[in-house]
Design a protein around this motif. Structure first.
Motif, PDB file in Angstrom:
ATOM      1  N   LEU A 302       0.853  -1.193   0.000  1.00 53.12           N
ATOM      2  CA  LEU A 302       0.000   0.000   0.000  1.00 53.12           C
ATOM      3  C   LEU A 302       0.879   1.229   0.000  1.00 53.12           C
ATOM      4  O   LEU A 302       1.763   1.388   0.838  1.00 53.12           O
ATOM      5  CB  LEU A 302      -0.886   0.000   1.253  1.00 53.12           C
ATOM      6  CG  LEU A 302      -1.692   1.283   1.514  1.00 53.12           C
ATOM      7  CD1 LEU A 302      -2.746   1.498   0.438  1.00 53.12           C
ATOM      8  CD2 LEU A 302      -2.359   1.222   2.891  1.00 53.12           C
ATOM      9  N   LYS A 303       0.642   2.118  -0.993  1.00 55.95           N
ATOM     10  CA  LYS A 303       1.367   3.394  -1.027  1.00 55.95           C
ATOM     11  C   LYS A 303       0.490   4.415  -0.318  1.00 55.95           C
ATOM     12  O   LYS A 303      -0.554   4.823  -0.815  1.00 55.95           O
ATOM     13  CB  LYS A 303       1.613   3.777  -2.481  1.00 55.95           C
ATOM     14  CG  LYS A 303       2.444   5.007  -2.657  1.00 55.95           C
ATOM     15  CD  LYS A 303       3.599   4.736  -3.650  1.00 55.95           C
ATOM     16  CE  LYS A 303       4.532   5.945  -3.769  1.00 55.95           C
ATOM     17  NZ  LYS A 303       5.047   6.418  -2.493  1.00 55.95           N
ATOM     18  N   VAL A 304       0.921   4.816   0.892  1.00 53.87           N
ATOM     19  CA  VAL A 304       0.066   5.641   1.749  1.00 53.87           C
ATOM     20  C   VAL A 304       0.076   7.092   1.261  1.00 53.87           C
ATOM     21  O   VAL A 304       1.131   7.636   0.941  1.00 53.87           O
ATOM     22  CB  VAL A 304       0.555   5.586   3.206  1.00 53.87           C
ATOM     23  CG1 VAL A 304      -0.337   6.440   4.101  1.00 53.87           C
ATOM     24  CG2 VAL A 304       0.566   4.146   3.693  1.00 53.87           C
ATOM     25  N   THR A 305      -1.078   7.704   1.166  1.00 54.73           N
ATOM     26  CA  THR A 305      -1.134   9.132   0.849  1.00 54.73           C
ATOM     27  C   THR A 305      -1.663   9.950   2.027  1.00 54.73           C
ATOM     28  O   THR A 305      -1.434  11.141   2.099  1.00 54.73           O
ATOM     29  CB  THR A 305      -2.038   9.403  -0.363  1.00 54.73           C
ATOM     30  OG1 THR A 305      -3.312   8.828  -0.108  1.00 54.73           O
ATOM     31  CG2 THR A 305      -1.454   8.810  -1.634  1.00 54.73           C
ATOM     32  N   LEU A 315      -6.538   4.754  10.224  1.00 51.93           N
ATOM     33  CA  LEU A 315      -6.762   4.345   8.843  1.00 51.93           C
ATOM     34  C   LEU A 315      -5.625   4.859   7.984  1.00 51.93           C
ATOM     35  O   LEU A 315      -5.272   6.042   8.063  1.00 51.93           O
ATOM     36  CB  LEU A 315      -8.086   4.910   8.326  1.00 51.93           C
ATOM     37  CG  LEU A 315      -9.356   4.411   9.009  1.00 51.93           C
ATOM     38  CD1 LEU A 315     -10.580   5.062   8.380  1.00 51.93           C
ATOM     39  CD2 LEU A 315      -9.460   2.890   8.932  1.00 51.93           C
ATOM     40  N   ALA A 316      -5.062   3.986   7.197  1.00 45.33           N
ATOM     41  CA  ALA A 316      -4.053   4.392   6.228  1.00 45.33           C
ATOM     42  C   ALA A 316      -4.708   4.385   4.862  1.00 45.33           C
ATOM     43  O   ALA A 316      -5.196   3.351   4.402  1.00 45.33           O
ATOM     44  CB  ALA A 316      -2.869   3.435   6.267  1.00 45.33           C
ATOM     45  N   ILE A 317      -4.745   5.553   4.228  1.00 52.71           N
ATOM     46  CA  ILE A 317      -5.450   5.683   2.962  1.00 52.71           C
ATOM     47  C   ILE A 317      -4.424   5.861   1.857  1.00 52.71           C
ATOM     48  O   ILE A 317      -3.482   6.653   2.010  1.00 52.71           O
ATOM     49  CB  ILE A 317      -6.408   6.886   2.998  1.00 52.71           C
ATOM     50  CG1 ILE A 317      -7.443   6.660   4.094  1.00 52.71           C
ATOM     51  CG2 ILE A 317      -7.090   7.090   1.657  1.00 52.71           C
ATOM     52  CD1 ILE A 317      -8.236   7.880   4.447  1.00 52.71           C
ATOM     53  N   GLY A 318      -4.594   5.133   0.774  1.00 56.21           N
ATOM     54  CA  GLY A 318      -3.614   5.250  -0.294  1.00 56.21           C
ATOM     55  C   GLY A 318      -4.035   4.452  -1.502  1.00 56.21           C
ATOM     56  O   GLY A 318      -5.233   4.326  -1.784  1.00 56.21           O
ATOM     57  N   THR A 326      -8.040   1.533   1.538  1.00 57.94           N
ATOM     58  CA  THR A 326      -7.953   1.988   2.917  1.00 57.94           C
ATOM     59  C   THR A 326      -7.628   0.792   3.795  1.00 57.94           C
ATOM     60  O   THR A 326      -8.305  -0.241   3.694  1.00 57.94           O
ATOM     61  CB  THR A 326      -9.288   2.599   3.367  1.00 57.94           C
ATOM     62  OG1 THR A 326      -9.640   3.647   2.466  1.00 57.94           O
ATOM     63  CG2 THR A 326      -9.198   3.162   4.776  1.00 57.94           C
ATOM     64  N   ALA A 327      -6.593   0.918   4.599  1.00 56.35           N
ATOM     65  CA  ALA A 327      -6.228  -0.190   5.484  1.00 56.35           C
ATOM     66  C   ALA A 327      -6.363   0.268   6.917  1.00 56.35           C
ATOM     67  O   ALA A 327      -6.177   1.436   7.229  1.00 56.35           O
ATOM     68  CB  ALA A 327      -4.792  -0.625   5.210  1.00 56.35           C
ATOM     69  N   SER A 340       5.470   3.363   2.278  1.00 61.45           N
ATOM     70  CA  SER A 340       4.953   2.186   1.593  1.00 61.45           C
ATOM     71  C   SER A 340       4.894   1.072   2.614  1.00 61.45           C
ATOM     72  O   SER A 340       5.903   0.791   3.255  1.00 61.45           O
ATOM     73  CB  SER A 340       5.902   1.821   0.451  1.00 61.45           C
ATOM     74  OG  SER A 340       5.172   1.346  -0.623  1.00 61.45           O
ATOM     75  N   VAL A 341       3.712   0.524   2.828  1.00 67.10           N
ATOM     76  CA  VAL A 341       3.623  -0.527   3.850  1.00 67.10           C
ATOM     77  C   VAL A 341       3.051  -1.796   3.247  1.00 67.10           C
ATOM     78  O   VAL A 341       2.274  -1.752   2.286  1.00 67.10           O
ATOM     79  CB  VAL A 341       2.735  -0.093   5.039  1.00 67.10           C
ATOM     80  CG1 VAL A 341       3.459   0.890   5.914  1.00 67.10           C
ATOM     81  CG2 VAL A 341       1.418   0.449   4.562  1.00 67.10           C
TER      82      VAL A 341
END
Ligand SMILES: Nc1ncnc2c1ncn2[C@@H]1O[C@H](COP(=O)(O)OP(=O)(O)OP(=O)(O)O)[C@@H](O)[C@H]1O
Ligand SMILES: [Mg+2]
Lengths: 363, 342
Positions: A302-305, A315-318, A326-327, A340-341
């Motif tokens: 996931l590329k976080v934005t 919430l990590a949104i990307g 959304t994670a 990047s996670v």
């Protein structure tokens, strides 16, 4: 017995068909919530049950009566409107008792019913006030009071809480649920708020463009949505979707998406999914079924934005696999924009939908 | 911007202009008041402005007016009041029902039915009058009944041609106020005299004048009340419908109370129209049911220019309207006309 049945009911305004043939059966004493995006025909359906709108074709039955051609007053429904629709020139007591007064009920009986309704709804102190001197929540309770003294076969609610603030909405939600449990009357409740639908309903009817996408109890809707529309509509934040296809990998079937997304299919789902190998499918996973990668579950990058710390979790949104994603992370996770996670997906909770028609694939 | 924010010269000029305008509008009223207290000699002897200084006020004009030496003052005042109140009341009542129907129900009138009405009404009248030798009034009645019946029957069929909706009907009502009233007044007078020949006396009767006023107030009432009703939230009526309240009770028990401010305003506007109306009263009355505007005008024509008594009569005609305007403005200030629907 006050079951409500809609059989092949349609509604057109002029040449515009708002409701294509619709079948819906609402059981006696059931609390059914109609939910869907704006303009999908919820209000129209409710108004057809109330008789305020004439069905273009089809049949509507309440209990064992065919009410299709009856005028609203004879259907023995009570309706609560979004903007309360109280009689502005009458006091609270008169508002609640007006219907009975018109029907010639003796005064003593009216007073008894009004007092009882006021007790249930905590309106005792306001009986002599005019609606203009009440708060929104109190007005809504008066509207409900007016509905319950009717002792209807069916309660109809059209977005009754949408004019209230968030806190009051949650309180009233509980009150209406309690009321339903106490009165044991069939309820048809319209809302566009899926949280309201999920929390209140025995059964949720998800509508889209006049059609019923799925009608089921809240947990079923959440756990096994029948199609993409329901999956996207139910749940907040809403489900993530990654487009791709079912392929044969080294160690068995895998889901392959853009940007090197490759998710092995768990063994117990292989047999159900194998007929769709090679077809374009969409993988759905809810944010709450994701976590930072650790165990054996499949993971994606996931590329976080943006991050949204909500307190209990973050919430990590990307973007992942070429789509918005959304994670959900534990609250103490240290991630920031541009990180990047690796996000792991709960293999048991993955949904697959056929891209061609949006139908969910069997589990 | 308000006058208060102006400075120096600008402020002075603004104030001066306002005062000038005030004097300009109040002066005629002042003039009428003092004239009514002047003696005949004081009026013809050149302008005098200030009572007790310029001239000695007398009550001659008033005592003559009130004692009935100058026309039946009291009976005229009472006739004006009765006709004004009842015509305004009936017009508001009937007009609101029509307006409500036009707001809440859909009407479809086929243009052809309307054409049938006009053709049969005119043609039938001419036919009866000139070929069958029936009397004027009787031909009118026959033609009207036949036209009404045929157009109603024809509207049951799906006739070709355009269909008129509610807006067209409202326009038709309002359009009746567009032609000069003298046309209608004259026609009405002829019709009333013909009816009189049949034994229904309408000229110089209460019903004759009241009918005319109701008919001519209706367009305005319908137009005003339509906007009031259209502004009411329809859910309130729907809630009552679901609650099995009969339609007439919804109208009288819920809709009318909710539009009370509109009803009051409309009633007052209609009353003012009827109270001040001159032309119809001139044509349709001659003694018994004469109204105040006729009496005031009569002060002049019957006895030459007796300004002192004209002034007194005019004041009597003005005062009720002044009182009503005062009431109306108080209603407005107390917010009754605005905040009732909430
Ligand atoms: N009287 C009408 N004439 C024409 N179209 C109408 C009429 N009433 C509703 N519609 C149309 O029917 C569709 C469904 O309307 P409806 O009010 O049932 O939506 P809804 O699901 O209640 O939406 P919302 O959540 O915004 O209240 C809409 O597209 C609307 O434009
Ligand atoms: Mg709606």
């Amino acid at each position: 017995m006050s079951q409500v049945r809609l059989q092949q009911v349609t509604k057109s305004f002029g040449s515009v068909t708002v409701i294509p043939p619709l079948d819906l059966t609402i059981a006696d004493k059931e609390f059914v919530v109609l939910v869907g995006p704006s303009g999908c025909g919820k209000t129209t359906t409710l108004r057809m049950i109330a008789g305020l709108e004439q069905a273009t074709s089809g049949e509507i039955r309440i209990g064992d009566r065919d009410v299709t051609a009856l005028r609203p007053g004879l259907r023995n429904c009570s309706m609560v409107f979004q903007n309360y629709a109280l009689y502005p020139h009458m006091t609270v007591a008169e508002n609640i008792g007006y219907g009975m007064k018109v029907r010639g009920t003796p005064k003593a009986e009216i007073d008894k019913a009004v007092t009882e309704a006021a007790r249930i709804l905590n309106l005792g102190a306001y009986l002599a006030r005019k609606p203009s001197a009440l708060s929104g929540g109190q007005r809504q309770r008066v509207a409900i009071g007016r509905a319950i003294v009717r002792q209807p076969d069916v309660f109809l609610f059209d977005e009754p809480l949408s004019n209230l603030d968030a806190k009051l909405r949650i309180e009233m939600r509980t009150e209406i649920k309690l009321l339903h449990r106490r009165l044991q009357t069939t309820v048809v409740y319209v809302t566009h708020d899926q949280v309201e639908a999920m929390t209140m309903a025995d059964r949720v009817v998800v509508m889209n463009q006049g059609r019923i996408e799925q009608a089921a109890d809240p947990i079923t809707l959440y756990e096994s949505p029948r199609n993409l529309f329901v999956a996207a509509f139910i749940g907040a934040p809403s489900m993530n979707f990654i487009e791709g296809s079912l392929d044969q990998g080294d160690g068995g079937p895998v889901f392959r998406g853009q940007d090197g997304v490759s998710v092995p299919i768990p063994a117990e789902r292989v047999s159900a999914l194998s007929p769709y190998a090679g077809q374009a499918v969409i993988l759905g996973i809810r944010p709450e079924h994701t976590a930072p990668a650790s165990g054996s579950d499949p993971s994606i990058k996931l590329k976080v934005t943006d991050i949204e710390p909500l307190g209990p979790h973050t919430l990590a949104i990307g973007k992942a696999g070429g789509a918005a994603f959304t994670a959900q992370m534990p609250a103490n996770t240290r991630v920031g924009p541009d990180d990047s996670v690796d996000v792991q997906l709960d293999a048991q909770k993955m949904h697959f939908f056929l891209k061609s028609n949006g139908e969910a694939l069997p589990r | 911007m308000s006058v208060r924010t102006l400075e120096g010269n600008a402020r002075f000029w603004a104030l001066a202009a306002c005062l000038f305008w005030l004097a300009f509008t109040l002066f005629p009223l002042y003039w009428v008041v003092i004239t009514s207290f002047k003696s005949p000699l004081g009026v013809v002897g050149g302008p005098t402005y200030i009572p007790f200084v310029d001239f000695e006020p007398t009550l001659t004009a008033w005592s003559e007016l009130l004692s009935g030496q100058r026309g039946q003052f009291f009976s005229t005042f009472i006739a004006s009041t009765i006709i004004g109140l009842s015509a305004a009341f009936l017009a508001t009542a009937i007009g609101s029902m029509a307006a409500y129907a036009l707001v809440r129900f859909t009407f479809e009138v086929r243009l052809l039915s309307a054409v049938i009405f006009v053709v049969i009404a005119f043609g039938g009248y001419l036919l009866c009058r000139h070929y069958l030798g029936v009397g004027q009034a009787t031909s009118l009645i026959y033609a009207f009944i036949a036209a009404l019946a045929l157009s109603i029957i024809s509207s049951r069929f799906k006739l070709p041609g355009p269909v008129l909706g509610n807006d067209d009907i409202v326009f038709w009502f309002v359009s009746q106020r567009m032609f000069p009233p003298i046309v209608a007044a004259f026609a009405l007078y002829l019709m009333y005299t013909e009816m009189g020949k049949l034994g229904f006396k309408l000229v110089d009767t209460y019903w004759g004048l009241t009918f005319a006023y109701i008919a001519f107030s209706l367009p305005i009432v319908i137009w005003l009340m339509r906007d009031f009703f259209a502004a009411l939230p329809i859910e309130v009526e729907e809630a009552a419908m679901v609650d099995n309240v009969p339609t007439w009770r919804i109208f009288f028990g819920i809709v009318l109370p909710m539009s009370k401010p509109g009803l009051i305003a409309t009633f007052m506007i209609t009353l003012a129209f009827v109270w001040n109306e001159f032309l119809f009263a001139l044509f349709l009355t001659n003694s018994k049911w004469q109204t105040l505007p006729i009496l005031v005008a009569g002060q002049n024509s019957q006895r030459g220019d007796e300004w002192w008594s004209i002034s007194a009569a005019a004041l009597v005609a003005i005062i009720p309207m002044v009182v009503m305007a005062g009431l109306l403005s108080r209603l407005m200030r107390s917010g009754l006309l605005l905040g009732a629907i909430k």
